[in-house]
Design an enzyme around this catalytic site. Structure first.
Site, short mmCIF file in Angstrom:
data_model
loop_
_atom_site.label_atom_id
_atom_site.label_comp_id
_atom_site.label_asym_id
_atom_site.label_seq_id
_atom_site.Cartn_x
_atom_site.Cartn_y
_atom_site.Cartn_z
CG ASN A 9 7.74 -3.68 56.77
OD1 ASN A 9 6.95 -3.65 57.70
ND2 ASN A 9 7.58 -4.48 55.72
CE LYS A 11 8.95 -7.65 56.46
NZ LYS A 11 9.36 -8.70 55.55
CG HIS A 95 5.05 -6.01 52.43
ND1 HIS A 95 5.20 -7.37 52.53
CD2 HIS A 95 6.26 -5.46 52.63
CE1 HIS A 95 6.48 -7.64 52.80
NE2 HIS A 95 7.14 -6.49 52.87
CD GLU A 97 6.17 -10.15 54.73
OE1 GLU A 97 5.78 -9.36 55.60
OE2 GLU A 97 7.39 -10.39 54.54
CD GLU A 167 9.78 -4.65 50.03
OE1 GLU A 167 10.64 -4.35 50.86
OE2 GLU A 167 8.68 -5.13 50.34
N GLY A 173 13.45 -11.35 53.30
CA GLY A 173 13.69 -12.20 54.48
C GLY A 173 14.46 -13.47 54.16
CB SER A 212 18.01 -9.82 52.00
OG SER A 212 17.07 -10.85 52.28
P1 PGA Z 1 13.75 -7.90 54.66
O1 PGA Z 1 12.25 -7.37 54.42
O2 PGA Z 1 14.65 -6.68 54.72
O3 PGA Z 1 13.69 -8.62 56.00
O4 PGA Z 1 14.10 -8.81 53.54
C1 PGA Z 1 11.97 -6.33 53.51
C2 PGA Z 1 10.49 -6.10 53.45
O5 PGA Z 1 9.72 -7.07 53.46
O6 PGA Z 1 10.01 -4.95 53.37
#
Ligand code: PGA
Length: 249
Positions: A9, A11, A95, A97, A167, A173, A212
């Site tokens: 992903n 982003k 997601h 976010e 998630e 992140g 992460s």
């Molecule tokens: P990350 O993001 O691996 O940077 O923690 C995962 C995601 O948001 O899909």
């Protein structure tokens, strides 16, 4: 037997040139079938270029969202049909976010999911609790509400062939990965909840972990019985780390 899948992903990162370089490196090195399906979910505007560069490779292309309507006066949205036309097979929906920063409700996410399935895209439905919710013992209530909105809108059969991504918001992140046991517990819970409606679909459902995931923790997470791969943010922006995670299944 469920075939694992690892999805990047990206982003809102990269330029046209850096995206080209990244997918060329991934496409070139992903020739080995190390036992996992591989996908990249890229910003909308890079989809045509990424699709054409990955044409003929085994790497799947996806979007990071999809419109909740088929077509019409919905400024700023991109329909499932448009995504299909440009080579997408995957579409992330819900997601955290999108949920937290852009106010997407369970109901809106469920409509997006319905559109993706209706057009033959494979939705990657993201679910997960915040740290606050976990500390208040509400993890399973949150997962239930996120999952049930989709099941009630599209029907249980719509989960056939889709991907669910667990998630935990606090792990995204943040460098704070869920422990293997914490992740497994929720994955198993999700599978059981779906099994309550349809055991065959639940057994075949791919549930991936995100938050992460890095080359040094992927293998342990992926070895858990209900973890069928990963949704990778930061570590998917570099070909070697992403492919090393892909081959940790
Ligand atoms: P990350 O993001 O691996 O940077 O923690 C995962 C995601 O948001 O899909």
């Amino acid at each position: 037997m469920r075939r694992p899948i690892v999805i990047g992903n990206w982003k809102m990162n990269g330029s046209l040139e850096s995206s080209r370089q990244l997918v060329l490196a991934i496409g070139e090195k992903a020739v080995d079938d190390c036992g996992a399906d591989i996908g990249v979910c890229v910003p909308f505007v890079f989809i045509p270029e990424v699709s054409s560069l990955l044409d003929g490779s085994r790497v799947l292309v996806g979007s990071q969202n999809v419109a909740d309507r088929p077509a019409g006066a919905y400024t700023g949205e991109v329909s499932a049909q448009m995504l299909k036309e440009f080579g997408c097979t995957l579409a992330i929906v819900g997601h955290s976010e999108r949920r937290a920063l852009y106010g997407e409700s369970n109901e809106l996410v469920a409509e997006r999911f319905r559109q993706a399935v209706g057009e033959g895209l494979v939705p990657v439905l993201c679910v997960g609790e915040t740290l606050d919710q976990r500390q208040q013992g509400k993890t399973f209530d949150i997962i239930n509400a996120q999952l049930d909105a989709v099941l009630d809108t599209s029907g249980t059969e719509a989960l056939d062939g889709v991907i669910v991504a667990y998630e935990p918001v606090w792990a995204i992140g943040s460098g704070m990965t869920a422990t293997d046991e914490q992740a497994q517990e929720v994955h198993q819970y999700i599978r059981n909840r779906v099994a309550g409606r349809n055991q065959t679909i639940a057994r075949a459902l791919r549930i991936v972990y995100g938050g992460s995931v890095k080359p040094d923790n992927a293998a342990r997470l992926f070895s858990m019985p209900d973890i069928d791969g990963g949704l990778i943010g930061g570590a998917s922006l570099e070909a070697d780390s992403f492919l090393s995670i892909c081959c940790s299944v």
